[in-house]
Design an enzyme around this catalytic site. Structure first.
Site, short mmCIF file in Angstrom:
data_model
loop_
_atom_site.label_atom_id
_atom_site.label_comp_id
_atom_site.label_asym_id
_atom_site.label_seq_id
_atom_site.Cartn_x
_atom_site.Cartn_y
_atom_site.Cartn_z
N TYR A 145 0.72 -1.22 0.11
CA TYR A 145 -0.05 0.12 -0.08
C TYR A 145 0.92 1.22 0.09
O TYR A 145 1.76 1.20 0.60
CB TYR A 145 -1.00 -0.01 1.28
N ASP A 240 9.56 2.85 -0.99
CA ASP A 240 8.39 3.53 -0.24
C ASP A 240 8.88 3.22 1.35
O ASP A 240 8.40 2.16 1.86
CB ASP A 240 7.11 3.00 -0.42
N LYS A 268 5.34 9.65 8.12
CA LYS A 268 5.20 9.13 9.55
C LYS A 268 6.35 9.70 10.51
O LYS A 268 6.18 10.91 11.10
CB LYS A 268 5.36 7.66 9.51
N1 PMP Z 1 3.23 4.22 1.83
C1 PMP Z 1 3.06 3.34 3.00
C2 PMP Z 1 4.23 2.21 3.04
C3 PMP Z 1 2.25 3.52 3.98
O1 PMP Z 1 2.37 2.40 4.97
C4 PMP Z 1 1.45 4.47 3.93
C5 PMP Z 1 0.28 4.71 5.05
N2 PMP Z 1 0.15 3.75 6.06
C6 PMP Z 1 1.29 5.41 3.03
C7 PMP Z 1 2.42 5.06 1.87
C8 PMP Z 1 0.48 6.61 2.94
O2 PMP Z 1 0.81 7.41 3.86
P1 PMP Z 1 -0.43 8.47 4.52
O3 PMP Z 1 -1.52 7.74 5.06
O4 PMP Z 1 0.26 9.20 5.18
O5 PMP Z 1 -0.98 9.17 3.30
#
Ligand code: PMP
Length: 429
Positions: A145, A240, A268
């Site tokens: 994701y 990512d 994060k």
């Molecule tokens: N990339 C990863 C690996 C994530 O775990 C997340 C959210 N959990 C995101 C992107 C998206 O981040 P956000 O919820 O801050 O938009």
């Protein structure tokens, strides 16, 4: 446990917020719950709900709170900064310091652009890869994701997997026709796509440790293999590291596994619990970003002073010696406790852990990819979740998520989690 006030607030929320929540996985539907708890406050490793129930928090706001909740230094810097104004839509000195710390932590990054969320980071990274390579197609992996970008909402993990939605409504085919999907930890599925589209793939985007189908570590040759395949085809490798950055090592998966990304996505932890994201790369790639280059990306609140101050302070604290050893030890304690609790009652459980991120799958065999993840017993996980919750342990309300341990957790607390888990395994024996 009494949840009267949470139930009342949920009813009220339902009339003005879809499903009563501002992000689907919060709804507890993934574990068969009819309402989520509403949080009153948090401190260190604990949270309290609006009914006064106290929980040990293993969600940690889904990853950012590596120092625990309301860390005194973070609260102090946010308060001090807020007194001088909360947003200017103009440059501030701390943005340079945060960017410099990120550049120092990741050898593959020469320049970095701050955004407001992980979603923005991955969306921008994809746009940048397409601008740089002048190609259209991207490869993502089933169960990974990357936020709710249109092009990436295909066979995604996290809330989509929890709800059993393969891809989102409202995303026209024209926006996903250039998204190719490969199988995590299976290099041959990636090679197969390059055989079909040898010169059309702009980027491979991957969670270097999958966290959104539960924790699935990369197989031995997986990340190196992706690096090699990308290099062979003039394709960019986007790691990512929104979860893994500053989590599984200070320099993220790239430090832990000795690999370099072409473009890195962060989020994060670098916001210390306030909304932030970032994408960075080597200079010749980042020079494509406006105003230097033709790839446009912008944001009213980007580099927000409060988020930058909280993130900067967090990274400084994480630089203290022994930080990642401590996180590793705490992670190991929880892993051992959960495994021994399950083994005592012969319950088939597999614990996947990388540092302070961990998932226990109700699955007898190693879980190394999407197929095994979806073969795990999610109904049993739901029962496990409610058992733990009722006894004061707040875990992710979905079998497809990671637990996050913080520096505020103690060995003793995690041992107690093991004891509570044991009572569950005895109950279902
Ligand atoms: N990339 C990863 C690996 C994530 O775990 C997340 C959210 N959990 C995101 C992107 C998206 O981040 P956000 O919820 O801050 O938009």
């Amino acid at each position: 446990m009494n949840h009267k006030e949470s139930m009342r607030l949920h009813q009220e929320a339902l009339s003005v917020i879809p499903g009563g929540v501002n992000s689907p996985v919060r709804s507890f539907r993934g574990v068969g719950g009819s309402y989520p708890i509403f949080i009153q406050k948090a401190e260190g490793s604990n949270i309290w709900d609006v009914d006064g129930n106290k929980y040990l928090d293993l969600v940690g706001s889904w990853g950012p709170l590596i120092l625990g909740h309301a860390h005194p230094q973070i609260i102090k810097i946010i308060e001090e900064t807020a007194r001088g104004g909360t947003s200017f839509g103009a440059s501030t000195e701390r943005e340079i310091h945060l960017a410099s710390l990120i550049v120092d932590a990741f050898p593959s990054i020469d320049m970095v652009r701050l955004v407001n969320s992980g979603t923005e980071a991955t969306m921008s990274a994809i746009r940048l890869a397409r601008a740089y390579t002048k190609r259209k197609k991207i490869i993502k992996f089933t169960g990974c994701y990357h936020g709710h970008n249109d092009a990436l909402l295909v066979e995604a993990g996290s809330g989509l997997a929890t709800a059993g939605i393969p891809s989102s409504a409202g995303v026209p085919e024209s926006l996903t026709q250039d998204t190719l999907v490969a199988e995590y930890n299976h290099l041959s599925s990636v090679e197969g796509l390059f055989e079909i589209y040898p010169k059309e793939i702009a980027a491979i985007i991957v969670e270097p440790v999958a966290g959104n189908m539960g924790v699935v570590p990369p197989a031995n040759d997986f990340l190196d293999g992706l690096r090699r395949i990308a290099d062979d085809h003039g394709t960019l490798l986007i790691l990512d590291e929104v979860i893994t950055g500053f989590r599984i090592a200070y320099g993220g998966a790239q430090e832990r596994y000795g690999i370099d990304a072409d473009i890195t996505c962060l989020g994060k932890i670098i916001g210390g619990g306030l909304p932030v994201g970032a994408y960075g790369a080597r200079r010749d790639i980042m020079e494509h970003v406006a105003p230097l280059g033709p790839m446009y990306q912008a944001g009213t609140l980007s580099g927000n002073p409060l988020a930058v101050a909280a993130g900067l302070e967090t990274l400084k604290i994480l630089q203290q010696p022994g930080t990642y050893d401590k996180l590793e030890e705490l992670g190991l304690t929880l892993e051992r406790e959960l495994l021994s609790a399950a083994q005592e009652s012969n319950t088939p459980v597999t614990v996947n852990r990388v540092g302070s991120m961990l998932t226990s799958f109700f699955h007898p065999d190693p879980v190394s990819g999407w197929k095994a993840v979806t073969g795990s017993d999610t109904q049993l996980y739901a029962r496990f979740f409610h058992h733990m919750m009722e006894r004061g342990v707040y875990m992710a309300p979905s079998a497809f998520e990671s637990a996050f341990i913080s520096l505020a957790h103690t060995d003793q607390q995690l041992t107690e989690v093991g004891q509570i888990a044991k009572s569950f395994f005895q109950e279902i024996r």
